[in-house]
Design a protein around this motif. Structure first.
Motif, PDB file in Angstrom:
ATOM      1  N   VAL A 172       0.876  -1.161   0.000  1.00 28.90           N
ATOM      2  CA  VAL A 172       0.000   0.000   0.000  1.00 28.90           C
ATOM      3  C   VAL A 172       0.912   1.208   0.000  1.00 28.90           C
ATOM      4  N   GLY A 173       0.989   1.890  -1.133  1.00 28.49           N
ATOM      5  CA  GLY A 173       1.914   3.021  -1.243  1.00 28.49           C
ATOM      6  C   GLY A 173       3.340   2.513  -1.133  1.00 28.49           C
ATOM      7  N   ASN A 174       4.064   2.971  -0.089  1.00 31.15           N
ATOM      8  CA  ASN A 174       5.449   2.534   0.114  1.00 31.15           C
ATOM      9  C   ASN A 174       5.558   1.477   1.199  1.00 31.15           C
ATOM     10  N   GLU A 175       4.467   1.101   1.831  1.00 32.70           N
ATOM     11  CA  GLU A 175       4.489   0.121   2.907  1.00 32.70           C
ATOM     12  C   GLU A 175       4.041  -1.244   2.415  1.00 32.70           C
ATOM     13  N   GLN A 176       4.654  -2.271   3.011  1.00 27.54           N
ATOM     14  CA  GLN A 176       4.216  -3.633   2.751  1.00 27.54           C
ATOM     15  C   GLN A 176       3.639  -4.202   4.038  1.00 27.54           C
ATOM     16  N   ILE A 177       2.466  -4.847   3.913  1.00 28.90           N
ATOM     17  CA  ILE A 177       1.759  -5.376   5.076  1.00 28.90           C
ATOM     18  C   ILE A 177       1.539  -6.866   4.866  1.00 28.90           C
ATOM     19  N   LEU A 178       1.838  -7.650   5.910  1.00 31.19           N
ATOM     20  CA  LEU A 178       1.585  -9.084   5.885  1.00 31.19           C
ATOM     21  C   LEU A 178       0.219  -9.313   6.511  1.00 31.19           C
ATOM     22  N   LEU A 179      -0.698  -9.915   5.743  1.00 36.32           N
ATOM     23  CA  LEU A 179      -2.068 -10.137   6.193  1.00 36.32           C
ATOM     24  C   LEU A 179      -2.337 -11.618   6.358  1.00 36.32           C
ATOM     25  N   GLY A 180      -3.124 -11.952   7.374  1.00 35.99           N
ATOM     26  CA  GLY A 180      -3.616 -13.307   7.554  1.00 35.99           C
ATOM     27  C   GLY A 180      -5.061 -13.348   7.094  1.00 35.99           C
ATOM     28  N   LEU A 181      -5.352 -14.240   6.177  1.00 35.47           N
ATOM     29  CA  LEU A 181      -6.696 -14.323   5.604  1.00 35.47           C
ATOM     30  C   LEU A 181      -7.294 -15.684   5.937  1.00 35.47           C
ATOM     31  N   SER A 182      -8.427 -15.662   6.641  1.00 38.57           N
ATOM     32  CA  SER A 182      -9.167 -16.882   6.932  1.00 38.57           C
ATOM     33  C   SER A 182     -10.637 -16.595   6.671  1.00 38.57           C
ATOM     34  N   PRO A 183     -11.482 -17.619   6.596  1.00 33.32           N
ATOM     35  CA  PRO A 183     -12.888 -17.366   6.274  1.00 33.32           C
ATOM     36  C   PRO A 183     -13.534 -16.399   7.267  1.00 33.32           C
ATOM     37  N   GLY A 184     -13.930 -15.264   6.765  1.00 30.64           N
ATOM     38  CA  GLY A 184     -14.617 -14.293   7.593  1.00 30.64           C
ATOM     39  C   GLY A 184     -13.733 -13.246   8.240  1.00 30.64           C
ATOM     40  N   THR A 185     -12.419 -13.436   8.244  1.00 31.96           N
ATOM     41  CA  THR A 185     -11.549 -12.446   8.896  1.00 31.96           C
ATOM     42  C   THR A 185     -10.303 -12.178   8.076  1.00 31.96           C
ATOM     43  N   ILE A 186      -9.846 -10.940   8.149  1.00 38.80           N
ATOM     44  CA  ILE A 186      -8.562 -10.527   7.596  1.00 38.80           C
ATOM     45  C   ILE A 186      -7.833  -9.818   8.723  1.00 38.80           C
ATOM     46  N   THR A 187      -6.638 -10.283   9.057  1.00 39.59           N
ATOM     47  CA  THR A 187      -5.892  -9.732  10.179  1.00 39.59           C
ATOM     48  C   THR A 187      -4.545  -9.228   9.690  1.00 39.59           C
ATOM     49  N   ALA A 188      -4.194  -7.984  10.065  1.00 41.21           N
ATOM     50  CA  ALA A 188      -2.870  -7.444   9.764  1.00 41.21           C
ATOM     51  C   ALA A 188      -1.896  -8.064  10.754  1.00 41.21           C
ATOM     52  N   LEU A 189      -0.953  -8.852  10.266  1.00 45.60           N
ATOM     53  CA  LEU A 189      -0.016  -9.537  11.139  1.00 45.60           C
ATOM     54  C   LEU A 189       1.232  -8.713  11.395  1.00 45.60           C
ATOM     55  N   HIS A 190       1.726  -8.035  10.349  1.00 40.68           N
ATOM     56  CA  HIS A 190       2.979  -7.296  10.503  1.00 40.68           C
ATOM     57  C   HIS A 190       3.093  -6.242   9.401  1.00 40.68           C
ATOM     58  N   VAL A 191       3.600  -5.082   9.778  1.00 40.63           N
ATOM     59  CA  VAL A 191       3.924  -4.042   8.800  1.00 40.63           C
ATOM     60  C   VAL A 191       5.439  -4.063   8.639  1.00 40.63           C
ATOM     61  N   LEU A 192       5.900  -4.354   7.454  1.00 39.75           N
ATOM     62  CA  LEU A 192       7.341  -4.481   7.212  1.00 39.75           C
ATOM     63  C   LEU A 192       7.992  -3.101   7.151  1.00 39.75           C
ATOM     64  N   LYS A 193       9.103  -2.960   7.868  1.00 36.84           N
ATOM     65  CA  LYS A 193       9.812  -1.682   7.872  1.00 36.84           C
ATOM     66  C   LYS A 193      10.579  -1.496   6.567  1.00 36.84           C
ATOM     67  N   GLU A 194      11.174  -2.586   6.081  1.00 31.55           N
ATOM     68  CA  GLU A 194      11.881  -2.539   4.803  1.00 31.55           C
ATOM     69  C   GLU A 194      11.106  -3.392   3.799  1.00 31.55           C
ATOM     70  N   PRO A 195      10.776  -2.835   2.645  1.00 38.55           N
ATOM     71  CA  PRO A 195      10.019  -3.620   1.651  1.00 38.55           C
ATOM     72  C   PRO A 195      10.797  -4.833   1.163  1.00 38.55           C
ATOM     73  N   VAL A 196      10.097  -5.908   0.963  1.00 34.95           N
ATOM     74  CA  VAL A 196      10.687  -7.135   0.434  1.00 34.95           C
ATOM     75  C   VAL A 196      10.842  -6.963  -1.065  1.00 34.95           C
ATOM     76  N   GLU A 197      12.030  -7.249  -1.566  1.00 38.81           N
ATOM     77  CA  GLU A 197      12.266  -7.183  -3.012  1.00 38.81           C
ATOM     78  C   GLU A 197      11.720  -8.451  -3.652  1.00 38.81           C
ATOM     79  N   VAL A 198      10.865  -8.273  -4.613  1.00 35.53           N
ATOM     80  CA  VAL A 198      10.255  -9.407  -5.305  1.00 35.53           C
ATOM     81  C   VAL A 198      11.016  -9.638  -6.602  1.00 35.53           C
ATOM     82  N   PRO A 199      11.488 -10.872  -6.827  1.00 35.03           N
ATOM     83  CA  PRO A 199      12.192 -11.135  -8.088  1.00 35.03           C
ATOM     84  C   PRO A 199      11.244 -10.952  -9.270  1.00 35.03           C
ATOM     85  N   ASP A 200      11.783 -10.417 -10.337  1.00 32.36           N
ATOM     86  CA  ASP A 200      10.972 -10.142 -11.524  1.00 32.36           C
ATOM     87  C   ASP A 200      10.947 -11.327 -12.477  1.00 32.36           C
TER      88      ASP A 200
END
Length: 150
Positions: A97-125
């Motif tokens: 989201v913008g410059n932040e990366q957020i780790l979310l836990g998704l289960s039936p009926g709920t979405i939980t923010a687990l961690h906001v990463l301080k340094e963005p993870v580089e995704v291989p292209d």
């Protein structure tokens, strides 16, 4: 397009208007009435079916037009970086989201923010790693290379 739709709607009704009435008393006309009744019903059934199928195609076309008029996918602020299945119904999602990366836990009926990463993870292209093994094997068998798609 409206004329075509109204014409399709009017066809089953026009078949009813063409059918001879049941008040005819001539005995000679009784035999053709049975045949024309069945033929009229069959014609009405076919036109009704065509109307429903045409209506389905029209609604699909209309839905596609409405979706294209919506916001473009390129201007979205939220982007899915990656996901991992934890079980049959639970997942981990990495969302940017913008410059932040957020780790979310998704289960039936709920979405939980687990961690906001301080340094963005580089995704291989590398698109070949993102493709599942089965899809890679299928593309090799079919003789299509992933690089040809780009």
């Amino acid at each position: 397009m409206k004329r075509f739709l109204w014409a399709l709607l009017a066809l089953p009704l026009s078949v009813l208007a063409v059918e001879p009435s049941a008040t005819a008393t001539a005995p000679v006309a009784a035999a053709p009435m049975v045949n024309s009744g069945v033929a009229g019903q069959l014609t009405q059934l076919v036109f009704g079916l065509l109307l429903v199928v045409g209506l389905i195609f029209f609604l699909a076309w209309l839905l596609r037009r409405v979706q294209q008029a919506g916001p473009a996918g390129k201007g979205q602020v939220i982007e899915l970086i990656g996901s991992r299945a934890l079980g049959p119904r639970d997942r981990l999602l990495l969302v940017q989201v913008g410059n932040e990366q957020i780790l979310l836990g998704l289960s039936p009926g709920t979405i939980t923010a687990l961690h906001v990463l301080k340094e963005p993870v580089e995704v291989p292209d590398n698109s070949e790693k993102a493709t599942p093994e089965f899809a890679q094997q299928l593309l090799k068998i079919l003789g299509k290379d992933q690089k040809d798609k780009k």
